[in-house]
Design a protein around this motif. Structure first.
Motif, PDB file in Angstrom:
ATOM      1  N   PRO A  45       0.841  -1.204   0.000  1.00 15.12           N
ATOM      2  CA  PRO A  45       0.000   0.000   0.000  1.00 15.12           C
ATOM      3  C   PRO A  45       0.872   1.248   0.000  1.00 15.12           C
ATOM      4  N   PRO A  46       0.303   2.387  -0.370  1.00 15.17           N
ATOM      5  CA  PRO A  46       1.106   3.616  -0.395  1.00 15.17           C
ATOM      6  C   PRO A  46       1.509   4.062   1.006  1.00 15.17           C
ATOM      7  N   HIS A  47       2.693   4.618   1.091  1.00 16.31           N
ATOM      8  CA  HIS A  47       3.216   5.219   2.320  1.00 16.31           C
ATOM      9  C   HIS A  47       3.372   4.213   3.453  1.00 16.31           C
ATOM     10  N   VAL A  48       3.479   2.931   3.098  1.00 14.65           N
ATOM     11  CA  VAL A  48       3.837   1.908   4.092  1.00 14.65           C
ATOM     12  C   VAL A  48       5.257   1.462   3.782  1.00 14.65           C
ATOM     13  N   PRO A  49       6.245   1.847   4.584  1.00 17.21           N
ATOM     14  CA  PRO A  49       7.645   1.577   4.240  1.00 17.21           C
ATOM     15  C   PRO A  49       8.013   0.111   4.463  1.00 17.21           C
ATOM     16  N   ASP A  50       8.921  -0.333   3.644  1.00 21.27           N
ATOM     17  CA  ASP A  50       9.541  -1.654   3.814  1.00 21.27           C
ATOM     18  C   ASP A  50      10.985  -1.394   4.264  1.00 21.27           C
ATOM     19  N   LEU A  51      11.190  -1.387   5.572  1.00 24.71           N
ATOM     20  CA  LEU A  51      12.482  -0.994   6.126  1.00 24.71           C
ATOM     21  C   LEU A  51      13.598  -1.978   5.782  1.00 24.71           C
ATOM     22  N   ALA A  52      13.240  -3.160   5.328  1.00 27.44           N
ATOM     23  CA  ALA A  52      14.265  -4.121   4.940  1.00 27.44           C
ATOM     24  C   ALA A  52      14.783  -3.871   3.531  1.00 27.44           C
ATOM     25  N   HIS A  53      14.090  -3.033   2.766  1.00 28.00           N
ATOM     26  CA  HIS A  53      14.509  -2.741   1.391  1.00 28.00           C
ATOM     27  C   HIS A  53      14.411  -1.233   1.177  1.00 28.00           C
ATOM     28  N   ILE A  54      15.398  -0.502   1.605  1.00 25.46           N
ATOM     29  CA  ILE A  54      15.433   0.946   1.459  1.00 25.46           C
ATOM     30  C   ILE A  54      16.285   1.305   0.237  1.00 25.46           C
ATOM     31  N   ALA A  55      15.729   2.153  -0.621  1.00 26.62           N
ATOM     32  CA  ALA A  55      16.402   2.573  -1.855  1.00 26.62           C
ATOM     33  C   ALA A  55      16.834   1.365  -2.680  1.00 26.62           C
ATOM     34  N   GLN A  56      15.930   0.401  -2.803  1.00 22.27           N
ATOM     35  CA  GLN A  56      16.223  -0.791  -3.588  1.00 22.27           C
ATOM     36  C   GLN A  56      16.041  -0.504  -5.073  1.00 22.27           C
ATOM     37  N   ALA A  57      16.931  -0.984  -5.903  1.00 24.66           N
ATOM     38  CA  ALA A  57      16.879  -0.737  -7.339  1.00 24.66           C
ATOM     39  C   ALA A  57      15.760  -1.542  -7.985  1.00 24.66           C
ATOM     40  N   GLY A  67      11.453  -0.769  -7.661  1.00 25.07           N
ATOM     41  CA  GLY A  67      12.325  -0.311  -6.596  1.00 25.07           C
ATOM     42  C   GLY A  67      11.578   0.400  -5.480  1.00 25.07           C
ATOM     43  N   THR A  68      12.342   0.946  -4.558  1.00 24.38           N
ATOM     44  CA  THR A  68      11.791   1.688  -3.425  1.00 24.38           C
ATOM     45  C   THR A  68      12.519   3.015  -3.300  1.00 24.38           C
ATOM     46  N   ASP A  69      11.938   3.907  -2.510  1.00 24.36           N
ATOM     47  CA  ASP A  69      12.569   5.203  -2.297  1.00 24.36           C
ATOM     48  C   ASP A  69      13.436   5.154  -1.048  1.00 24.36           C
ATOM     49  N   ALA A  70      13.908   6.322  -0.619  1.00 26.01           N
ATOM     50  CA  ALA A  70      14.822   6.377   0.525  1.00 26.01           C
ATOM     51  C   ALA A  70      14.153   6.018   1.833  1.00 26.01           C
ATOM     52  N   GLN A  71      12.805   5.945   1.840  1.00 29.93           N
ATOM     53  CA  GLN A  71      12.080   5.563   3.044  1.00 29.93           C
ATOM     54  C   GLN A  71      11.526   4.141   2.954  1.00 29.93           C
ATOM     55  N   GLY A  72      11.853   3.432   1.891  1.00 30.34           N
ATOM     56  CA  GLY A  72      11.386   2.057   1.740  1.00 30.34           C
ATOM     57  C   GLY A  72       9.995   1.922   1.156  1.00 30.34           C
ATOM     58  N   ARG A  73       9.436   2.987   0.590  1.00 36.42           N
ATOM     59  CA  ARG A  73       8.109   2.905  -0.006  1.00 36.42           C
ATOM     60  C   ARG A  73       8.198   2.406  -1.448  1.00 36.42           C
ATOM     61  N   ASP A  74       7.208   1.643  -1.851  1.00 35.49           N
ATOM     62  CA  ASP A  74       7.210   1.035  -3.175  1.00 35.49           C
ATOM     63  C   ASP A  74       6.984   2.096  -4.248  1.00 35.49           C
ATOM     64  N   VAL A  75       7.874   2.163  -5.232  1.00 39.75           N
ATOM     65  CA  VAL A  75       7.799   3.190  -6.270  1.00 39.75           C
ATOM     66  C   VAL A  75       6.613   2.949  -7.185  1.00 39.75           C
ATOM     67  N   LEU A  76       6.322   1.699  -7.508  1.00 42.84           N
ATOM     68  CA  LEU A  76       5.180   1.411  -8.375  1.00 42.84           C
ATOM     69  C   LEU A  76       3.890   1.894  -7.742  1.00 42.84           C
ATOM     70  N   THR A  77       3.715   1.653  -6.479  1.00 45.39           N
ATOM     71  CA  THR A  77       2.508   2.113  -5.788  1.00 45.39           C
ATOM     72  C   THR A  77       2.427   3.632  -5.773  1.00 45.39           C
ATOM     73  N   LEU A  78       3.561   4.283  -5.528  1.00 46.39           N
ATOM     74  CA  LEU A  78       3.564   5.742  -5.525  1.00 46.39           C
ATOM     75  C   LEU A  78       3.261   6.301  -6.907  1.00 46.39           C
ATOM     76  N   LEU A  79       3.730   5.644  -7.960  1.00 42.53           N
ATOM     77  CA  LEU A  79       3.412   6.092  -9.320  1.00 42.53           C
ATOM     78  C   LEU A  79       1.927   5.953  -9.605  1.00 42.53           C
ATOM     79  N   VAL A  80       1.343   4.829  -9.190  1.00 39.15           N
ATOM     80  CA  VAL A  80      -0.081   4.603  -9.441  1.00 39.15           C
ATOM     81  C   VAL A  80      -0.933   5.622  -8.701  1.00 39.15           C
ATOM     82  N   PHE A  81      -0.661   5.835  -7.424  1.00 42.07           N
ATOM     83  CA  PHE A  81      -1.458   6.790  -6.663  1.00 42.07           C
ATOM     84  C   PHE A  81      -1.083   8.226  -7.011  1.00 42.07           C
TER      85      PHE A  81
END
Length: 329
Positions: A45-57, A67-81
């Motif tokens: 879901p948006p704005h739910v960080p995955d702390l095990a994968h921060i800034a993942q390619a 990938g994820t951003d610097a806070q571990g949020r999913d980029v695909l989800t952020l693009l969709v929302f």
């Protein structure tokens, strides 16, 4: 006829997308994604960080396909929302700006400075504006609006023909000139920064209020020509009320320039909203936006995907809207 005969001109006319149907297909896809975004089977879901994968390619092992951003949020989800934000914010703003500009510009061009307004209707409008803007002593707006409604319902004021002359053309042209005096980006940034973090409806109002001037100016210029056409004069000679001529006969012809302007206005508002989010003075942090996703690249300069994916979607969308505009010329 109307197509460029030179090979270079013909190639340029095809633009990046070729036929306009590809631009329409891309824009339709964005609208579809925005509508079904809440029910899409996204891995996170948006704005739910995955702390095990921060800034993942992108395409790294795991479920974060982009990938994820610097806070571990999913980029695909952020693009969709972020698509949902872009569609449900800029599209209503462009529509409202076009409607307000069409009404103000057509009325200014049709009546000029000779408009006479019944005091009852004037009280209703003034009271409503006073109440909505929360001016000092907002109860005065409610009282004025209530008295105006009583006058309209009873017809007592109208029977006494108590009206005032409204310099409508001067007011519309003055308001449009005032808005155009300051660059739109500077004006919106100043207003948004002064208000701090504003809600999505607040930003919608801000974009609408600062964008009606161009549609109003185009429709006014068209109305100045239409009001002298024979069918308008014939309707006036037949005794048709002026407001009916304006609403049912003149406006449909006067708003034709907006068909070409609307995609371009939508592209400008999309760029403006993304700029505000990039600067961090637009929507609240919990609202996903392409601009805010691009801004997160500053936190992790090696994460190129944070800037590449949203900027690519923004560029393709703006080019698609420009393609629609060029196809109508």
């Amino acid at each position: 006829m109307g197509r460029p005969s030179h090979p270079v001109a013909a190639l340029a006319s095809q633009s990046l997308f070729g036929p306009p149907k590809w631009a329409v297909a891309w824009l339709g896809l964005l609208v579809l994604v925005a509508v079904v975004a809440p029910v899409l089977p996204l891995p996170y879901p948006p704005h739910v960080p995955d702390l095990a994968h921060i800034a993942q390619a992108p395409l790294a092992p795991g479920q974060h396909w982009l990938g994820t951003d610097a806070q571990g949020r999913d980029v695909l989800t952020l693009l969709v929302f972020g698509t949902r934000t872009a569609v449900f914010l800029t599209l209503p703003a462009a529509l409202l700006a076009a409607i307000i500009g069409a009404l103000l510009g057509s009325a200014a061009g049709f009546w000029g400075n000779r408009a006479r307004v019944d005091i009852s209707y004037g009280a209703v409008v003034a009271g409503s504006v006073w109440w909505v803007l929360r001016l000092p002593a907002p109860w005065l707006g409610g009282v004025a609006g209530a008295l105006g409604l009583v006058g309209v319902a009873t017809g007592g004021i109208r029977r006494r023909k108590l009206a005032f002359r409204l310099p409508l053309d001067a007011l519309v042209r003055g308001g449009a000139t005032a808005l155009d005096t300051v660059p739109r980006l500077v004006l919106v940034v100043a207003l948004a920064a002064s208000a701090g973090s504003i809600s999505a409806p607040g930003l919608l109002v801000l974009l609408t209020v600062t964008s009606w001037a161009t549609p109003a100016r185009l429709v006014r210029a068209q109305m100045l020509r239409i009001r002298t056409l024979p069918f308008v004069e014939a309707a006036q000679a037949a005794g048709v009320p002026a407001w009916r001529i304006w609403l049912k006969h003149a406006i449909p012809h006067a708003i034709r320039p907006l068909y070409t302007l609307f995609p371009l206005s939508l592209a400008r508002l999309l760029g403006l909203e993304s700029t505000l989010s990039f600067l961090g003075i637009g929507l609240p942090p919990e609202v996903a936006s392409w601009g805010r996703l691009m801004a997160s690249y500053r936190q992790e300069s090696s994460a190129w995907w944070l800037f590449a994916f949203p900027s690519t979607m923004l560029i393709i969308t703006i080019l698609s809207l420009q393609k629609l505009t060029n196809s109508r010329k």
